[in-house]
Structure formats: C-alpha cells, structure tokens
Design an enzyme around this catalytic site. Structure first.
Site, PDB file in Angstrom:
ATOM      1  N   ASP A 159       0.468  -1.349  -0.085  1.00 31.39           N
ATOM      2  CA  ASP A 159      -0.315   0.005  -0.224  1.00 31.39           C
ATOM      3  C   ASP A 159       0.930   1.217  -0.143  1.00 31.39           C
ATOM      4  OD1 ASP A 159      -3.136   0.988   0.883  1.00 31.39           O
ATOM      5  OD2 ASP A 159      -1.711   2.406   1.138  1.00 31.39           O
ATOM      6  N   GLU A 161       2.095   5.053   0.124  1.00 31.80           N
ATOM      7  CA  GLU A 161       1.323   6.547   0.009  1.00 31.80           C
ATOM      8  C   GLU A 161       2.370   7.531  -0.710  1.00 31.80           C
ATOM      9  OE1 GLU A 161      -1.288   7.429   1.865  1.00 31.80           O
ATOM     10  OE2 GLU A 161      -1.034   5.252   2.806  1.00 31.80           O
ATOM     11  N   ASP A 258      -2.445   1.109  -6.608  1.00 33.71           N
ATOM     12  CA  ASP A 258      -1.213   1.083  -6.471  1.00 33.71           C
ATOM     13  C   ASP A 258      -0.360   1.118  -7.576  1.00 33.71           C
ATOM     14  OD1 ASP A 258      -0.728   1.802  -3.800  1.00 33.71           O
ATOM     15  OD2 ASP A 258      -3.209   0.603  -4.256  1.00 33.71           O
ATOM     16  N   HIS A 316      -4.177   5.680   5.993  1.00 33.58           N
ATOM     17  CA  HIS A 316      -3.739   6.779   5.250  1.00 33.58           C
ATOM     18  C   HIS A 316      -2.436   6.351   5.949  1.00 33.58           C
ATOM     19  CE1 HIS A 316      -6.994   7.429   2.472  1.00 33.58           C
ATOM     20  NE2 HIS A 316      -7.298   8.370   3.650  1.00 33.58           N
ATOM     21  N   ASP A 321      -2.038   0.330   6.539  1.00 35.25           N
ATOM     22  CA  ASP A 321      -3.204   0.021   6.251  1.00 35.25           C
ATOM     23  C   ASP A 321      -2.853  -1.304   5.700  1.00 35.25           C
ATOM     24  OD1 ASP A 321      -4.718   2.959   5.838  1.00 35.25           O
ATOM     25  OD2 ASP A 321      -4.212   2.968   3.579  1.00 35.25           O
TER      26      ASP A 321
END
Length: 346
Positions: A159, A161, A258, A316, A321
C-alpha cells in the site's frame, strides 16, 4: 464479546478450570472456541429455557487479534495455566479449523486415553502436554491447523503513500513503500519490507499530504530514491525466496491504483523498468465484494466494519493500511474464501 469458562467437569475442579489455556504453555493467550451442534459434549447443568444447552468444540483460530469471532460464531474462553502447565486441547475437526487426518491420528496415538475425558470434553493435563511435546507437537497450535488451500504460497500486501495536494499535484511520487509477506497457509505475517522514499520532482511535502498520511518532511529527506528502493525490494524478494520459480506469490492491494497507475506511471516518468512481479495482483476490494456480496465504497473502513474488525493504526499510513489488508485477508480466509488474481495481464 462475552466470555465463559465451561465447567465441563460438573464442578469437580479440573486443573485448568478458571485458567487460560494455550499451546505451547507460554505465554498466555486467548483461545476462541467454535460453536458446535448438539451432538458434541453438552455442557452439564444447562438446558433450561433461560440457559439453552451449550456445546464446545476445538478452537477455530490461533490469533484472536484478527477478531473475526463475532461473524464466525466464536466464543472466547479465558483461562490461566495451572502450575503443572496443562495446555493441550483435543484435536477435533471443525468447519473453520481442519486438522489433517495424519496429525489427528498421531495425536490420538500419542495421547491415548488422555485425549478425551469420559464426558466427551478434552482433558487438560500435564501428562498430555509432556507427551505431545516429546513427539514434536509443541511448535504452535497454528502448525496443526490449515485453511482451505490457497492458490499462492505467499501474498505480498502493498500500500503506497504518495505526494498529494488539493488540487492534485502532477506527477505524484511514492513516499512510503511497505510490503508484508503473508504466508498463504497460515495467513500470518512472516516478513516486512518498509522504506520511505525521497521525492525528486516535488521534494517538499505539502501540509495536506502530511495531514493525510502522517508523513512529515524529516521522514523523507535523505531517504533513497525510488530507483534505489526498487533495487532493495528486489534484494528483499530474493532473500525471502520469492524469486524462486517454484514459489507462487502475488501482490495484494486495496484497489488497482498502486500497481496499475502509481508505480508504472512514476517509473515511466523516471525512465525506470517495472519488474514483472509487480504486473499481477489481487484487488482486495474485488475479493471482498466476491466474498461478501457488496462493494466496499469506503475501502478498508467498510471492509473492517463489514467483518466486525477493529481498524489498526492510522488511516492512510502505508504500513498500517497493509496490516489492515492482511487482517481482512486472514478473516476472509478463515471463512473459506480462496483468493484469485483480479488484475488483467499487461
């Protein structure tokens, strides 16, 4: 969740009564029990209108932190080990936790008369514990349990960011790159890759980005570039045996963004190749919708709510996550869901 300790000895005082049973004998943990049908081990002394008959089966889970108990009909039974270290439960086959016939047969042979008590409730005694330990049964309860077979040896939960603002900045750049290696048989996390990434096009994080992700400027300043992080990912994949052609693994993400948009888009912008292992994945939202029959519009929040799970950490945060994704996958696997690739071939 309600807790109870079945007085299966009819009040005669088993050594484990009032204690917390675990295998191996330390440290203490919560053992969930599967609700069974009326054909197995009725709790003595109940059965009136106020307290209907209760039946107790073998623990369906080994890690109650996954918290699928409410949706699976699980009762938590908390006990404390007595001084003799009584800890073994009779290996029974249930719908949620299936023991191989080989292991079940071995346990029966090892324990003999100590496996079951006359009333049909598992015996908890130090003799059983010592016998099983002597025959190498003591690694963990999870080693004796299995899920419905998955198609992959490992799931790689990812995941990202990325840099962001309102209105959105272009191009976006990955600033957090976490991966959890999830064992496809036990659904336990075996290894973690986690790095922050130095953005180069927009090196200064916006206040909006920091507020959303919790990532501050100091966490990305001086960190490796995306190219360097991708090289370290490849090294980690090799170290973990994930590049072995005989090992089947696949990435899992919460959505397609992603690996369909973010990584290939930034790699194209920077002129970097995308490794083949990033080109197939499981979109957890699609898997959840197949399993539950509804689409999780709010992503992880909806999936956790739908499965009665507590949200882990900060929304987030990439690594948090990932932990939520892994927890949701584990819960679905306990329900018998088989994960399949959802991405289309590149």
């Amino acid at each position: 969740m309600a807790t109870a300790s079945p007085a299966a000895d009819g009040g005669r005082g088993r050594p484990w009564e009032g204690g917390l049973v675990s295998w191996p004998p330390a440290p203490p943990l919560t053992i969930p029990w599967t609700w069974m049908g009326p054909s197995w081990g009725q709790h003595p002394g109940v059965g009136d209108a106020a307290r209907p008959p209760q039946h107790w089966g073998f623990p369906a889970l080994t890690e109650p932190s996954a918290s699928p108990a409410a949706s699976l009909g699980i009762f938590e039974v908390r006990r404390v080990l007595d001084a003799s270290g009584c800890s073994m439960l009779a290996p029974l086959q249930t719908g949620a936790a299936r023991f191989s016939s080989y292991l079940l047969s071995r346990a029966r042979k090892v324990l003999g008369s100590h496996l079951f008590s006359p009333c049909g409730v598992p015996e908890f005694c130090s003799i059983s514990t010592r016998k099983l330990a002597a025959h190498n049964f003591g690694a963990s309860m999870a080693a004796m349990m299995s899920f419905p077979p998955q198609r992959y040896h490992y799931f790689l939960v990812l995941d990202f960011e990325a840099t962001c603002d309102k209105p959105q900045i272009h191009p976006q750049e990955i600033i957090e790159f976490p991966i959890l290696k999830l064992n496809g048989r036990t659904m336990e996390i075996e290894s973690t890759f986690h790095m922050y990434v130095q953005p180069v096009v927009h090196p200064q994080l916006t206040p909006f980005c920091t507020e959303l992700t919790g990532i501050i400027q100091a966490m990305v300043d001086g960190q490796p570039s995306l190219q360097q992080v991708l090289e370290r990912v490849d090294e980690w994949m090799a170290k973990e045996g994930l590049l072995d052609p005989n090992v089947k693994s696949i990435f899992v993400t919460c959505g397609d963004w992603d690996l369909k948009v973010m990584l290939p888009g930034q790699c194209q912008y920077l002129g970097l190749p995308v490794a083949d292992y990033f080109k197939q994945w499981i979109n957890l939202k699609k898997a959840y919708s197949f399993a539950m029959g509804c689409w999780p519009k709010n992503g992880l929040l909806d999936m956790n709510k739908g499965l009665s799970l507590q949200h882990i950490g900060r929304p987030h945060s990439g690594i948090d996550d990932c932990k939520n994704i892994a927890n949701i996958m584990k819960t679905l696997a306990y329900r018998g869901f088989i994960f399949k690739q959802t991405s289309k071939p590149f």
